[in-house]
Design a protein around this motif. Sequence first.
Motif, PDB file in Angstrom:
ATOM      1  N   VAL A   1     -46.785  16.629 -26.858  1.00 47.65           N
ATOM      2  CA  VAL A   1     -47.113  15.345 -27.292  1.00 47.65           C
ATOM      3  C   VAL A   1     -48.042  15.312 -28.667  1.00 47.65           C
ATOM      4  N   HIS A   2     -47.351  14.806 -29.448  1.00 48.36           N
ATOM      5  CA  HIS A   2     -47.877  14.694 -30.846  1.00 48.36           C
ATOM      6  C   HIS A   2     -47.837  13.250 -31.352  1.00 48.36           C
ATOM      7  N   GLY A   3     -48.845  12.547 -30.524  1.00 49.58           N
ATOM      8  CA  GLY A   3     -49.090  11.144 -30.777  1.00 49.58           C
ATOM      9  C   GLY A   3     -47.753  10.512 -30.318  1.00 49.58           C
ATOM     10  N   ASN A   4     -47.136   9.510 -31.124  1.00 54.51           N
ATOM     11  CA  ASN A   4     -45.993   8.925 -30.930  1.00 54.51           C
ATOM     12  C   ASN A   4     -44.640   9.293 -31.556  1.00 54.51           C
ATOM     13  N   LYS A   5     -44.926  10.473 -32.197  1.00 54.67           N
ATOM     14  CA  LYS A   5     -43.563  11.417 -32.700  1.00 54.67           C
ATOM     15  C   LYS A   5     -42.805  11.417 -32.019  1.00 54.67           C
ATOM     16  N   ALA A   6     -41.440  11.187 -32.170  1.00 50.19           N
ATOM     17  CA  ALA A   6     -40.274  11.453 -31.393  1.00 50.19           C
ATOM     18  C   ALA A   6     -39.830  12.801 -31.069  1.00 50.19           C
ATOM     19  N   LEU A   7     -39.478  13.045 -30.045  1.00 50.59           N
ATOM     20  CA  LEU A   7     -38.881  14.544 -29.487  1.00 50.59           C
ATOM     21  C   LEU A   7     -37.623  14.709 -30.141  1.00 50.59           C
ATOM     22  N   LYS A   8     -37.356  16.035 -30.627  1.00 46.90           N
ATOM     23  CA  LYS A   8     -36.280  16.384 -31.413  1.00 46.90           C
ATOM     24  C   LYS A   8     -35.135  16.248 -30.325  1.00 46.90           C
ATOM     25  N   LEU A   9     -33.795  15.918 -30.554  1.00 47.76           N
ATOM     26  CA  LEU A   9     -32.667  15.671 -29.877  1.00 47.76           C
ATOM     27  C   LEU A   9     -32.414  16.655 -28.847  1.00 47.76           C
ATOM     28  N   GLY A  10     -32.323  18.089 -29.554  1.00 43.83           N
ATOM     29  CA  GLY A  10     -32.129  19.225 -28.688  1.00 43.83           C
ATOM     30  C   GLY A  10     -33.090  19.405 -27.549  1.00 43.83           C
ATOM     31  N   LEU A  11     -34.397  19.323 -27.814  1.00 43.24           N
ATOM     32  CA  LEU A  11     -35.114  19.463 -26.951  1.00 43.24           C
ATOM     33  C   LEU A  11     -35.347  18.277 -25.723  1.00 43.24           C
ATOM     34  N   LEU A  12     -35.056  17.061 -26.155  1.00 45.41           N
ATOM     35  CA  LEU A  12     -34.907  15.986 -25.257  1.00 45.41           C
ATOM     36  C   LEU A  12     -33.902  16.228 -24.292  1.00 45.41           C
ATOM     37  N   LYS A  13     -32.551  16.638 -24.909  1.00 39.92           N
ATOM     38  CA  LYS A  13     -31.443  16.693 -23.862  1.00 39.92           C
ATOM     39  C   LYS A  13     -31.575  17.875 -22.989  1.00 39.92           C
ATOM     40  N   HIS A  14     -32.366  19.071 -23.406  1.00 39.79           N
ATOM     41  CA  HIS A  14     -32.693  19.912 -22.530  1.00 39.79           C
ATOM     42  C   HIS A  14     -33.824  19.741 -21.505  1.00 39.79           C
ATOM     43  N   LEU A  15     -34.853  19.043 -21.665  1.00 39.95           N
ATOM     44  CA  LEU A  15     -35.920  18.347 -20.744  1.00 39.95           C
ATOM     45  C   LEU A  15     -35.193  17.593 -19.847  1.00 39.95           C
ATOM     46  N   MET A  16     -34.081  16.671 -20.081  1.00 39.18           N
ATOM     47  CA  MET A  16     -33.705  15.699 -19.486  1.00 39.18           C
ATOM     48  C   MET A  16     -32.825  16.160 -18.260  1.00 39.18           C
ATOM     49  N   LYS A  17     -32.266  17.431 -18.955  1.00 38.92           N
ATOM     50  CA  LYS A  17     -31.239  18.230 -17.884  1.00 38.92           C
ATOM     51  C   LYS A  17     -31.907  18.837 -16.686  1.00 38.92           C
ATOM     52  N   ILE A  18     -33.120  19.520 -17.302  1.00 37.84           N
ATOM     53  CA  ILE A  18     -34.071  19.910 -15.893  1.00 37.84           C
ATOM     54  C   ILE A  18     -34.542  19.055 -15.210  1.00 37.84           C
ATOM     55  N   ALA A  19     -35.198  17.956 -15.582  1.00 41.03           N
ATOM     56  CA  ALA A  19     -35.501  16.755 -14.913  1.00 41.03           C
ATOM     57  C   ALA A  19     -34.692  16.011 -14.410  1.00 41.03           C
ATOM     58  N   LYS A  20     -33.284  16.155 -14.340  1.00 42.48           N
ATOM     59  CA  LYS A  20     -32.211  15.351 -13.874  1.00 42.48           C
ATOM     60  C   LYS A  20     -32.393  14.025 -14.060  1.00 42.48           C
ATOM     61  N   ILE A  21     -32.475  13.701 -15.544  1.00 40.39           N
ATOM     62  CA  ILE A  21     -32.484  12.330 -16.002  1.00 40.39           C
ATOM     63  C   ILE A  21     -31.221  12.042 -16.899  1.00 40.39           C
ATOM     64  N   ASP A  22     -30.657  10.870 -16.685  1.00 41.38           N
ATOM     65  CA  ASP A  22     -29.677  10.278 -17.420  1.00 41.38           C
ATOM     66  C   ASP A  22     -29.988   9.736 -18.696  1.00 41.38           C
ATOM     67  N   GLU A  23     -29.062   9.532 -19.655  1.00 38.81           N
ATOM     68  CA  GLU A  23     -29.351   8.889 -20.753  1.00 38.81           C
ATOM     69  C   GLU A  23     -29.552   7.401 -20.719  1.00 38.81           C
ATOM     70  N   GLU A  24     -29.057   6.755 -19.646  1.00 40.72           N
ATOM     71  CA  GLU A  24     -29.569   5.257 -19.257  1.00 40.72           C
ATOM     72  C   GLU A  24     -30.632   5.035 -18.735  1.00 40.72           C
ATOM     73  N   ASP A  25     -31.370   6.198 -18.404  1.00 39.46           N
ATOM     74  CA  ASP A  25     -32.593   6.007 -17.649  1.00 39.46           C
ATOM     75  C   ASP A  25     -33.717   5.971 -18.961  1.00 39.46           C
TER      76      ASP A  25
END
Length: 68
Positions: free
Chosen positions: A43-67
């Motif tokens: 969490v670095h303020g409102n800086k966006a997460l990098k795409l690869g890290l975001l996809k990895h976290l979404m896979k672990i948390a079982k979150i779809d792109e639509e969410d």
Amino acid sequence: MKTISGKKFCKLIENRGWILKRVKGSHHIYSKDGEVFRLSIPVHGNKALKLGLLKHLMKIAKIDEEDL
């Protein structure tokens, strides 16, 4: 794919039952009952997460792109 900040992603997973266990520096560590994995979200303020890290976290948390 849309990117979001670490702060917004933390709110999203908290709504899905993940619990904040600790904060070490700028990384928020989450866990969930019944899950083997932990999520470490930078969490670095409102800086966006990098795409690869975001996809990895979404896979672990079982979150779809639509969410996002």
